[in-house]
Design an enzyme around this catalytic site. Structure first.
Site, PDB file in Angstrom:
ATOM      1  N   TYR A  17       0.812  -1.225   0.000  1.00  0.00           N
ATOM      2  CA  TYR A  17       0.000   0.000   0.000  1.00  0.00           C
ATOM      3  C   TYR A  17       0.841   1.269   0.000  1.00  0.00           C
ATOM      4  CZ  TYR A  17      -3.721  -3.208   1.352  1.00  0.00           C
ATOM      5  OH  TYR A  17      -4.613  -4.239   1.382  1.00  0.00           O
ATOM      6  N   HIS A  22      -4.390   6.184  -1.447  1.00  0.00           N
ATOM      7  CA  HIS A  22      -4.972   6.237  -0.103  1.00  0.00           C
ATOM      8  C   HIS A  22      -3.936   6.674   0.941  1.00  0.00           C
ATOM      9  CE1 HIS A  22      -8.832   5.643   1.581  1.00  0.00           C
ATOM     10  NE2 HIS A  22      -8.753   4.390   1.967  1.00  0.00           N
ATOM     11  N   TYR A  68      -4.998  -0.530   9.814  1.00  0.00           N
ATOM     12  CA  TYR A  68      -5.566  -0.280   8.493  1.00  0.00           C
ATOM     13  C   TYR A  68      -6.423   0.978   8.567  1.00  0.00           C
ATOM     14  CZ  TYR A  68      -3.550  -4.420   6.570  1.00  0.00           C
ATOM     15  OH  TYR A  68      -2.642  -5.343   6.127  1.00  0.00           O
ATOM     16  N   ASN A  70      -9.442   1.848   8.114  1.00  0.00           N
ATOM     17  CA  ASN A  70     -10.724   1.883   8.814  1.00  0.00           C
ATOM     18  C   ASN A  70     -10.598   1.743  10.328  1.00  0.00           C
ATOM     19  OD1 ASN A  70     -10.035  -0.805   8.835  1.00  0.00           O
ATOM     20  ND2 ASN A  70     -12.004  -1.559   8.109  1.00  0.00           N
ATOM     21  N   ASN A 116     -13.334   6.181   5.213  1.00  0.00           N
ATOM     22  CA  ASN A 116     -13.354   5.268   6.358  1.00  0.00           C
ATOM     23  C   ASN A 116     -12.390   5.656   7.469  1.00  0.00           C
ATOM     24  OD1 ASN A 116     -15.405   3.617   5.389  1.00  0.00           O
ATOM     25  ND2 ASN A 116     -13.972   2.392   4.187  1.00  0.00           N
TER      26      ASN A 116
END
EC number: 3.1.1.29
Length: 194
Positions: A17, A22, A68, A70, A116
Site C-alpha cells: 500500500y 490512499h 488499516y 478503517n 473510512n
C-alpha cells in the site's frame, strides 16, 4: 485559535500500500518528518509511527497509524488521550476523492464524506468532528463501484507529480497553520493548483 499539537497522516500499512493514493496523508507527514529531521518510530501503545519536534516552544507530534485505514481512530484516540491533546489541536491529512490531483484544501470540522479513516477517527473521538483536515486531492474514478480499487491503486506518474506538488503547497502554509493564521493558510493554499 488553538495551536496544532498533533498532525496525523492517514494511510494503510505494508509495502503493498506504500505508494497508493490512499496513503496521501502519510506522504504529507513523512515530508514534515524529513524537513524537521524527525525519525518516525513505531510505538505500539499508539498503534503507529510517531515523532515529535518543537515549533516556537510548542511540541508538535506526528502520527502515521499502522492500523488499516478503517481503524485509524484507534491510533489517534490513543495518542491524543495520552498527551491530553484537544480535538481542536489535531490536523488530519488524508486523500480526498472530491478534489482533483494537484489541489489541497484545509477544512475545520465536518463529516467523514465516506472516508473510512475519518469515519473511525470521529467515532473513536466520541463522535466529535472538530479536528482540522488537510484534504489532498486524488481525483475520482467516475464510478462509485471503482472507488476501492482506485484509492488502493498507484497513481500514474503525472498524477503523482500533481499530488506531490499539492503536498509542497501544504508544507508551504505550515508556518501559518502553526501561527493559528487559518484564514491566511486557507487563502494561500486554496489559490494553488498544480
Amino acid at each position: 485559535m488553538t495551536a496544532i499539537q498533533l498532525i496525523v497522516g492517514l494511510g494503510n500499512p505494508g509495502a503493498e500500500y506504500e505508494q497508493t493514493r490512499h496513503n496521501a496523508g502519510a506522504f504529507f507527514v513523512e515530508r514534515i518528518a524529513a524537513a524537521q529531521r524527525v525519525n518516525l518510530v513505531p510505538e505500539r501503545k499508539f498503534f503507529g509511527l510517531t515523532g515529535r519536534f518543537t515549533h516556537q516552544g510548542q511540541d508538535v507530534r506526528l502520527l502515521i497509524p499502522t492500523t488499516y485505514m478503517n481503524r485509524s481512530g484507534q491510533a489517534v484516540a490513543a495518542l491524543a488521550g495520552f498527551y491530553r491533546i484537544p480535538i481542536e489541536s489535531i490536523l488530519v491529512a488524508h486523500d480526498e476523492l472530491d478534489l482533483p490531483p494537484g489541489v489541497a484544501k484545509l477544512k475545520v470540522g465536518g463529516g467523514h464524506g465516506g472516508h473510512n479513516g475519518l469515519r473511525d477517527i470521529i467515532a473513536q473521538l466520541g463522535n466529535q468532528n472538530t479536528f482540522h483536515r488537510l484534504r489532498l486531492g486524488i481525483g475520482h474514478p467516475g464510478d462509485a463501484s471503482k472507488v476501492s480499487g482506485f484509492v488502493l491503486g498507484r497513481a500514474p506518474r503525472a498524477e503523482q507529480e500533481k499530488l506531490d506538488a499539492s503536498i509542497d503547497f501544504a508544507l508551504g502554509v505550515l508556518p501559518d497553520i502553526f501561527a493559528g493564521e487559518w484564514n491566511r493558510a486557507m487563502k494561500n493554499l486554496h489559490s494553488q493548483k498544480a
